[in-house]
Design a protein around this motif. Structure first.
Motif, PDB file in Angstrom:
ATOM      1  N   SER A 147      -6.232   8.525  -3.944  1.00 34.07           N
ATOM      2  CA  SER A 147      -6.969   8.451  -2.674  1.00 34.07           C
ATOM      3  C   SER A 147      -5.994   8.322  -1.514  1.00 34.07           C
ATOM      4  O   SER A 147      -4.856   7.878  -1.675  1.00 34.07           O
ATOM      5  N   THR A 148      -6.465   8.732  -0.340  1.00 32.70           N
ATOM      6  CA  THR A 148      -5.674   8.596   0.885  1.00 32.70           C
ATOM      7  C   THR A 148      -6.250   7.461   1.706  1.00 32.70           C
ATOM      8  O   THR A 148      -7.437   7.461   2.027  1.00 32.70           O
ATOM      9  N   ARG A 149      -5.422   6.489   2.049  1.00 29.33           N
ATOM     10  CA  ARG A 149      -5.897   5.315   2.765  1.00 29.33           C
ATOM     11  C   ARG A 149      -4.755   4.686   3.555  1.00 29.33           C
ATOM     12  O   ARG A 149      -3.577   4.939   3.297  1.00 29.33           O
ATOM     13  N   ASP A 150      -5.137   3.867   4.528  1.00 31.12           N
ATOM     14  CA  ASP A 150      -4.157   3.052   5.245  1.00 31.12           C
ATOM     15  C   ASP A 150      -3.882   1.807   4.407  1.00 31.12           C
ATOM     16  O   ASP A 150      -4.815   1.205   3.863  1.00 31.12           O
ATOM     17  N   ILE A 151      -2.626   1.445   4.308  1.00 33.30           N
ATOM     18  CA  ILE A 151      -2.282   0.318   3.434  1.00 33.30           C
ATOM     19  C   ILE A 151      -1.288  -0.598   4.147  1.00 33.30           C
ATOM     20  O   ILE A 151      -0.318  -0.146   4.753  1.00 33.30           O
ATOM     21  N   GLN A 152      -1.582  -1.878   4.104  1.00 33.43           N
ATOM     22  CA  GLN A 152      -0.701  -2.905   4.674  1.00 33.43           C
ATOM     23  C   GLN A 152      -0.217  -3.816   3.555  1.00 33.43           C
ATOM     24  O   GLN A 152      -0.991  -4.197   2.677  1.00 33.43           O
ATOM     25  N   GLN A 153       1.063  -4.147   3.616  1.00 38.92           N
ATOM     26  CA  GLN A 153       1.625  -5.055   2.614  1.00 38.92           C
ATOM     27  C   GLN A 153       2.140  -6.306   3.307  1.00 38.92           C
ATOM     28  O   GLN A 153       2.810  -6.234   4.343  1.00 38.92           O
ATOM     29  N   PHE A 154       1.829  -7.463   2.722  1.00 38.23           N
ATOM     30  CA  PHE A 154       2.235  -8.740   3.286  1.00 38.23           C
ATOM     31  C   PHE A 154       3.032  -9.546   2.269  1.00 38.23           C
ATOM     32  O   PHE A 154       2.799  -9.437   1.067  1.00 38.23           O
ATOM     33  N   VAL A 155       3.957 -10.336   2.770  1.00 40.21           N
ATOM     34  CA  VAL A 155       4.623 -11.356   1.964  1.00 40.21           C
ATOM     35  C   VAL A 155       3.992 -12.688   2.341  1.00 40.21           C
ATOM     36  O   VAL A 155       3.984 -13.075   3.515  1.00 40.21           O
ATOM     37  N   ASN A 156       3.439 -13.370   1.363  1.00 34.07           N
ATOM     38  CA  ASN A 156       2.732 -14.631   1.600  1.00 34.07           C
ATOM     39  C   ASN A 156       3.610 -15.816   1.203  1.00 34.07           C
ATOM     40  O   ASN A 156       4.312 -15.766   0.203  1.00 34.07           O
ATOM     41  N   SER A 157       3.529 -16.862   1.984  1.00 31.93           N
ATOM     42  CA  SER A 157       4.240 -18.093   1.643  1.00 31.93           C
ATOM     43  C   SER A 157       3.664 -19.224   2.479  1.00 31.93           C
ATOM     44  O   SER A 157       2.710 -19.027   3.239  1.00 31.93           O
ATOM     45  N   SER A 158       4.214 -20.387   2.349  1.00 33.56           N
ATOM     46  CA  SER A 158       3.812 -21.526   3.170  1.00 33.56           C
ATOM     47  C   SER A 158       5.057 -22.251   3.633  1.00 33.56           C
ATOM     48  O   SER A 158       6.118 -22.175   3.001  1.00 33.56           O
ATOM     49  N   GLY A 159       4.931 -22.924   4.747  1.00 36.84           N
ATOM     50  CA  GLY A 159       6.084 -23.628   5.301  1.00 36.84           C
ATOM     51  C   GLY A 159       5.640 -24.756   6.207  1.00 36.84           C
ATOM     52  O   GLY A 159       4.448 -25.062   6.322  1.00 36.84           O
ATOM     53  N   THR A 160       6.610 -25.366   6.875  1.00 40.63           N
ATOM     54  CA  THR A 160       6.352 -26.536   7.713  1.00 40.63           C
ATOM     55  C   THR A 160       6.779 -26.265   9.145  1.00 40.63           C
ATOM     56  O   THR A 160       7.869 -25.760   9.390  1.00 40.63           O
ATOM     57  N   LEU A 161       5.914 -26.612  10.075  1.00 44.44           N
ATOM     58  CA  LEU A 161       6.222 -26.456  11.496  1.00 44.44           C
ATOM     59  C   LEU A 161       7.172 -27.553  11.968  1.00 44.44           C
ATOM     60  O   LEU A 161       7.075 -28.705  11.536  1.00 44.44           O
ATOM     61  N   LYS A 162       8.080 -27.188  12.865  1.00 46.70           N
ATOM     62  CA  LYS A 162       8.951 -28.161  13.514  1.00 46.70           C
ATOM     63  C   LYS A 162       9.332 -27.619  14.879  1.00 46.70           C
ATOM     64  O   LYS A 162       9.214 -26.413  15.143  1.00 46.70           O
TER      65      LYS A 162
END
Length: 394
Positions: free
Chosen positions: A42-57
């Motif tokens: 199939s032909t489609r638009d595709i987005q890839q993400f790298v997921n993670s978590s972190g801490t704000l400072k």
């Protein structure tokens, strides 16, 4: 005797019913049994993400300590206080206070008076020496005494400077403008200045500029680049999506329980000050965004070769594995159906969203790609259900 005949008749009838049911099932479902499933790409638009978590400072954050040991006697700045550069935050008592400064000032005064006397005495003795009225040894001694007096003044001036600095260090000052985000001491607390020095304050220079420290898995770190956009949420505002920019991907790894990660820094704007230090952020970094990409379901990359070969034998299809060697990185194999043949082909993979994967090269858009296989025919499962007991039927 009659009872035994009834049992035998019942057993024969059960077998007959099971057999007829099986052959009927086989006849009526044979054409419905699908040993494999295919789709066209199939032909489609595709987005890839790298997921993670972190801490704000805070992006610019200062930890304030002490150069002297002692007891906290006065506190002037508390949590959330706005402070200015060189503003006194707290006061320490080291048991000596200003006494060392006064003592050395007194000694320095004596030394300067002695130097002044030696200066005048030297001039008088030099005049006599020039006239030949005193011996050279006597004049040399006068010269030495003057030099000693001068050096003693310099030494005491240095000691006074040290004592004054130690006294000034009893007044802990802010190294810059900012906001106190953590006061870590209490009135009367003893603090140390050597070995594990006591932390007194943490000051954020500007809370409108923050960053997230993220641990990225080694399998994903190669896709991160400086300047990529990131989105994240925090538990305090789960329906609000914030944005950021990847500022840095560090080379130093961290290994915890054989899991290798690398630190990435995400720059974040915080103009309304809703985000606070140490909040946990769930981050999604967009690493690929492909438009009109040729894609296949991810299931197509997980076909078991041995199981597919068994199906080919059942269907009397040819079974051809690729002659190409898969390289590390973005190469992988998929299986396609061509007439009555299963063929393995090497493709170059692109972005993936977890459900679909982009095929960059190696696949025709009209190909029939195998995405699922059934190792056992349904009639086999039917028989297993009929004769599953240890003793046969029942």
């Amino acid at each position: 005797m009659f009872k035994n005949k009834i049992i035998i008749f019942s057993l024969v009838a059960t077998i007959a019913i099971a057999s007829s049911s099986f052959f009927y099932y086989k006849k009526t479902t044979k054409t419905e049994i699908s040993l494999y499933q295919t789709v066209t790409p199939s032909t489609r638009d595709i987005q890839q993400f790298v997921n993670s978590s972190g801490t704000l400072k805070a992006k610019d954050q200062i930890t304030v300590g002490s150069l002297v040991a002692g007891r906290v006697v006065k506190i002037y700045a508390y949590d959330n206080a706005n402070v200015k550069k060189d503003q006194v935050l707290l006061e320490i008592d080291n048991g000596k206070g200003y006494s060392d400064v006064k003592r050395i000032q007194h000694l320095l005064g004596e030394a300067k008076a002695q130097q002044a006397y030696q200066e005048v005495f030297f001039k008088r003795e030099k005049a006599l020496y020039d006239l030949g009225q005193i011996a050279k040894n006597t004049f040399d001694e006068v010269t030495t005494n003057l030099n000693v007096a001068r050096e003693k003044v310099k030494a005491l001036e240095a000691q006074l400077e040290i004592a004054q600095q130690e006294y000034d260090n009893l007044f802990i000052k802010s190294p810059g403008d900012g906001v106190v985000i953590a006061k870590k001491i209490d009135l009367g607390q003893m603090i140390t200045s050597v070995l594990q020095a006591t932390e007194l304050y943490i000051i954020a220079k500007d809370l409108t500029k923050m960053e997230i420290n993220v641990d990225v898995d080694e399998a994903d770190v190669g896709m991160l680049k400086e300047g990529q956009s990131a989105r994240f949420t925090v538990d305090a505002f789960p329906k609000t999506h914030y944005s950021g920019i990847v500022n840095e991907v560090r080379y130093l790894s961290k290994i915890v329980e054989n899991v290798v990660t690398y630190a990435a820094i995400i720059d974040v704007a915080n103009p309304d000050l809703k985000l606070r230090p140490n909040m946990t952020a769930d981050i999604y970094v967009e690493v690929a965004n492909e438009k009109n990409a040729l894609c296949v379901p991810n299931k197509a990359l997980r076909i078991n070769d041995a199981s597919l070969e068994k199906i080919a034998q059942k269907l009397q299809y040819s079974f051809t594995k690729s002659s190409f060697e898969k390289k590390k990185g973005h190469d992988d194999f998929i299986w396609v159906v061509d007439g009555k043949a299963f063929k393995q082909i090497l493709v170059r993979l692109g972005a993936t969203d977890g459900k679909y994967t982009q095929i960059v090269t190696g696949l025709n858009k009209d190909s029939q790609v195998i995405i699922d296989i059934t190792e056992e025919a349904k009639e086999d499962k039917f028989l297993q259900g009929m004769f599953k007991g240890k003793g046969g039927i029942g």
